[in-house]
Design a protein around this motif. Structure first.
Motif, PDB file in Angstrom:
ATOM      1  N   ASP A  63       0.831  -1.213   0.000  1.00  0.00           N
ATOM      2  CA  ASP A  63       0.000   0.000   0.000  1.00  0.00           C
ATOM      3  C   ASP A  63       0.862   1.258   0.000  1.00  0.00           C
ATOM      4  O   ASP A  63       0.594   2.207  -0.725  1.00  0.00           O
ATOM      5  CB  ASP A  63      -0.921   0.019   1.227  1.00  0.00           C
ATOM      6  CG  ASP A  63      -1.921  -1.114   1.236  1.00  0.00           C
ATOM      7  OD1 ASP A  63      -2.289  -1.596   0.146  1.00  0.00           O
ATOM      8  OD2 ASP A  63      -2.332  -1.508   2.344  1.00  0.00           O
ATOM      9  N   ALA A  67       1.089   3.982  -3.018  1.00  0.00           N
ATOM     10  CA  ALA A  67       0.788   5.389  -2.749  1.00  0.00           C
ATOM     11  C   ALA A  67       1.919   6.288  -3.244  1.00  0.00           C
ATOM     12  O   ALA A  67       1.677   7.364  -3.793  1.00  0.00           O
ATOM     13  CB  ALA A  67       0.551   5.606  -1.260  1.00  0.00           C
ATOM     14  N   SER A  70       2.087   6.610  -7.138  1.00  0.00           N
ATOM     15  CA  SER A  70       0.926   7.196  -7.816  1.00  0.00           C
ATOM     16  C   SER A  70       1.335   8.507  -8.474  1.00  0.00           C
ATOM     17  O   SER A  70       2.433   9.012  -8.274  1.00  0.00           O
ATOM     18  CB  SER A  70      -0.207   7.425  -6.819  1.00  0.00           C
ATOM     19  OG  SER A  70       0.186   8.370  -5.859  1.00  0.00           O
ATOM     20  N   ASP A  74      -1.857  13.288  -7.333  1.00  0.00           N
ATOM     21  CA  ASP A  74      -2.794  12.525  -6.507  1.00  0.00           C
ATOM     22  C   ASP A  74      -2.325  12.615  -5.059  1.00  0.00           C
ATOM     23  O   ASP A  74      -1.133  12.643  -4.783  1.00  0.00           O
ATOM     24  CB  ASP A  74      -2.832  11.056  -6.928  1.00  0.00           C
ATOM     25  CG  ASP A  74      -3.518  10.860  -8.258  1.00  0.00           C
ATOM     26  OD1 ASP A  74      -4.279  11.753  -8.662  1.00  0.00           O
ATOM     27  OD2 ASP A  74      -3.270   9.821  -8.896  1.00  0.00           O
ATOM     28  N   TYR A  79      -5.123   7.793  -0.462  1.00  0.00           N
ATOM     29  CA  TYR A  79      -5.044   6.390  -0.882  1.00  0.00           C
ATOM     30  C   TYR A  79      -4.786   5.483   0.322  1.00  0.00           C
ATOM     31  O   TYR A  79      -5.423   4.447   0.475  1.00  0.00           O
ATOM     32  CB  TYR A  79      -3.938   6.201  -1.920  1.00  0.00           C
ATOM     33  CG  TYR A  79      -3.737   4.760  -2.288  1.00  0.00           C
ATOM     34  CD1 TYR A  79      -4.596   4.142  -3.187  1.00  0.00           C
ATOM     35  CD2 TYR A  79      -2.745   3.996  -1.704  1.00  0.00           C
ATOM     36  CE1 TYR A  79      -4.457   2.808  -3.501  1.00  0.00           C
ATOM     37  CE2 TYR A  79      -2.591   2.666  -2.001  1.00  0.00           C
ATOM     38  CZ  TYR A  79      -3.446   2.078  -2.908  1.00  0.00           C
ATOM     39  OH  TYR A  79      -3.316   0.756  -3.202  1.00  0.00           O
TER      40      TYR A  79
END
Length: 98
Positions: A63, A67, A70, A74, A79
Motif C-alpha cells: 500500500d 501510494a 501514484s 494525486d 489512498y
C-alpha cells in the motif's frame, strides 16, 4: 433590469484581477505543492517501519509503495486512508487479508 445593464455588469466582473487576488492564487498553488511534497516525504518514512507496525495501522508495505508511485498530483494520504479503512472493514466482517 434590461439586457444592456446585464452586459455592463458582466464587463465589470470580467476585468483584470487585482494584484492581491492574483498573489493569493499563486500563494495557494505554492502551498498546495509544498503540502504534496511534505505528505510524500512523510509517507516515504513509513518504509522505515516493519510489517507488523504497518499492519497495526491497517496498511501493508505494498500500500505504501503504491501510494508513493501514484501520480504526483494525486494525494497519497487519501489512498492510504482508503486502504486502511477497507482492510478494517474486512477485518470486522471476519475476512482476513494479511
Amino acid at each position: 433590469m434590461r439586457t444592456t445593464q446585464h452586459a455592463l455588469d458582466l464587463d465589470l466582473v470580467a476585468g483584470k484581477q487585482p494584484l492581491v487576488s492574483r498573489t493569493a492564487g499563486v500563494v495557494g498553488v505554492l502551498t498546495a505543492i509544498w503540502r504534496l511534497f511534505r505528505n510524500r516525504y512523510q509517507i516515504a518514512r513509513l518504509h522505515d517501519l516493519d510489517d507488523r507496525q504497518l499492519l497495526d495501522m491497517g496498511l501493508r508495505r505494498e500500500d505504501v509503495h503504491e501510494a508513493l508511485t501514484s501520480s504526483f498530483f494525486d494525494n497519497p494520504g487519501s489512498y492510504l486512508t482508503r486502504a486502511s479503512r477497507n482492510r478494517a472493514n474486512l477485518f470486522f466482517r471476519g475476512v482476513r487479508h494479511d
